[in-house]
Design an enzyme around this catalytic site. Structure first.
Site, mmCIF file in Angstrom:
data_model
loop_
_atom_site.group_PDB
_atom_site.id
_atom_site.type_symbol
_atom_site.label_atom_id
_atom_site.label_comp_id
_atom_site.label_asym_id
_atom_site.label_seq_id
_atom_site.Cartn_x
_atom_site.Cartn_y
_atom_site.Cartn_z
ATOM 1 N N SER A 105 0.763 -1.257 -0.073
ATOM 2 C CA SER A 105 0.038 -0.076 -0.088
ATOM 3 C C SER A 105 0.859 1.332 0.032
ATOM 4 O O SER A 105 1.547 1.616 -0.953
ATOM 5 C CB SER A 105 -1.045 0.110 1.177
ATOM 6 O OG SER A 105 -2.011 1.055 1.002
ATOM 7 N N ASP A 248 -1.028 1.569 -3.949
ATOM 8 C CA ASP A 248 -2.063 0.513 -4.720
ATOM 9 C C ASP A 248 -2.927 1.075 -4.984
ATOM 10 O O ASP A 248 -4.094 0.423 -5.410
ATOM 11 C CB ASP A 248 -2.135 -0.821 -3.882
ATOM 12 C CG ASP A 248 -2.898 -0.370 -2.530
ATOM 13 O OD1 ASP A 248 -2.811 0.702 -2.042
ATOM 14 O OD2 ASP A 248 -3.409 -1.467 -2.010
#
Length: 454
Positions: A105, A248
């Site tokens: 992430s 992401d």
């Protein structure tokens, strides 16, 4: 291999430093084998889709997991670099049994992670993750496929295009961005191709930033967790709005034409109002977390809309949305979940909903997304040895009770332990910023043998 002393799955899959436990090739392969066995049900050919972001270790984890899945008889479709929400979408679209996103992430490139999706495109429940973890820890229980049943792997060449069409289809009517100048910061991450393409195809003049990933520069001084450069570029280019995604692309923050930041709370307020007027806001409100600003709650209340608060973490927001029938939810950090369009947070879809609302109002971003004046909010972290013991100390409970009494109905106190670090987080908000600061400091002083860090 040494045994792992902590649980494999955290609040959002498996995460850690690449090439260190648990993010080694060996464990990644075992996760593939274990997840493959758990989802290897029925007589059809079994299929998994695997996506990743742009960090260097993605190659290693992708290959290791592919080997694991193939060894238990699952066919693998490799998506290449795509946003996390694209994996949820393509898992369902390709009739796959399981989906995998390899990403950490918004973390730096040294880290990586594994997120798993079920055949419905949603992230796995705690119970299924525990089942997979049990097999990872007991590899002797994994059944390898017979030689003729080993899986095949191939690349899905048009994964980007399929997702781009899904994103564009998520906006009602023909959203026309002609005449808008948009700066988009892709964090050198998973959306470096799809985000500028979507905006350009919808007619915008696009100024792309951080779209040259090299394996090391994902989230490096760019993206939603470092929006300063985006803010500068919006002003420099005279843009109408700026969009910053994370590595992401499941979270987003915006910058108005003056370069001021627009967080997830303001985004949710604007989208909720927009949807409510169109008669498509389900549940009569939205789901946010305990960290969302009191100003958002008041704003919704004035419009006869409800704010339901869930624990911190997009999975808890999603669980509450699904159980209580809401179709909008998210976090202050910019995870916006629109369950009618995506199975997880989708930064790009949220940005399009925001742009749609802005065009409908006919006002600039600075006015459209200043739905409410945030209540002064202060958060401080305190490092402790034993968070549970510290929170149960009499002095701390008394300090919290005193703070709540002093703030009354005009404010809010939240004291909780971190889910990832040995920290206690002390947050207060209220109309009087001096009082907010005072009560936070009083609670921190009551926590035994600690040092505070803002």
């Amino acid at each position: 291999m040494q045994s792992m002393s902590r649980h494999l799955f955290g609040t959002d899959g498996v995460r850690g430093r690449a090439n260190s436990e648990p993010m080694t090739a060996e464990i990644a392969m075992r996760i593939g084998m274990a997840a493959g066995q758990v989802f290897n049900r029925g007589d059809h050919r079994h299929r998994v889709v695997i996506g990743k972001d742009t960090r260097l270790s993605g190659y290693m984890i992708e290959q290791a997991m592919t080997a694991g899945f193939l060894s238990v008889g699952m066919d693998v479709l490799l998506l290449g670099p795509v946003p996390t929400p694209a994996v949820g979408f393509l898992t369902r679209s390709m009739r796959a049994d399981v989906g995998v996103m390899i990403s950490a992430s918004h973390n730096p490139y040294e880290d990586n992670g594994i997120k798993l999706f079920g055949p419905d495109g949603f992230k796995l429940s705690d119970a299924v993750e525990s089942q997979i973890e049990g097999l990872v820890m007991s590899p002797r229980d994994i059944r390898l496929a017979a030689s003729k049943m080993i899986g095949r792997a191939k690349r899905l060449d048009d994964a980007d295009g399929r997702y781009i069409e899904a994103v564009k289809a998520s906006v009602r009517g023909n959203l026309d961005l002609t005449g808008l100048k948009i700066v988009v910061d892709c964090a050198n991450g998973a959306a470096y191709k799809v985000a500028p393409t979507v905006l350009w195809e919808l007619g915008a003049e696009v100024i792309p930033m951080a779209v040259s990933p090299d394996g090391f520069n994902i989230n490096g001084n760019c993206g939603s967790t470092y929006p300063q450069v985006l803010q500068e570029h919006v002003v420099m280019h005279g843009a109408d709005i700026g969009i910053a995604l994370d590595g992401d692309a499941d979270r987003v923050v915006l910058a108005c034409e003056h370069g001021r930041l627009i967080d997830g709370d303001q985004l949710m307020a604007t989208i909720a109002d927009h949807w409510a007027k169109d008669g498509r806001l389900a549940g009569g409100g939205l789901v946010a977390t305990v960290m969302s600003n009191l100003g958002l709650e008041r704003y919704l209340g004035q419009r006869k809309l409800t704010l339901v608060r869930a624990a911190v973490g997009d999975r808890y927001v999603l669980e509450r949305m699904r159980s209580d029938g809401y179709n909008l939810g998210g976090e202050q950090s910019g995870h916006i979940i629109m369950i009618d369009h995506a199975t997880t947070g989708d930064g790009l879809m949220a940005a399009l909903q925001a742009l749609s609302a802005m065009l409908k109002t006919g006002k600039p971003a600075s006015e459209t997304f200043r739905a409410f004046e945030p209540v002064p909010q202060l958060l401080k972290n305190v490092r402790v040895g034993d968070a549970n013991a510290a929170l149960s100390a009499a002095a701390v409970t008394h300090a919290i009770a005193d703070a709540e009494a002093r703030l009354g109905k005009s404010g809010r106190i939240l004291v909780r332990k971190s889910g990832t670090e040995p920290l206690i987080r002390v947050m207060a908000e209220g109309d009087d910023s001096d009082l907010v600061r005072t009560v936070v400091d009083q609670i921190i002083e009551a926590i035994p043998r600690v040092k505070a860090s803002a």
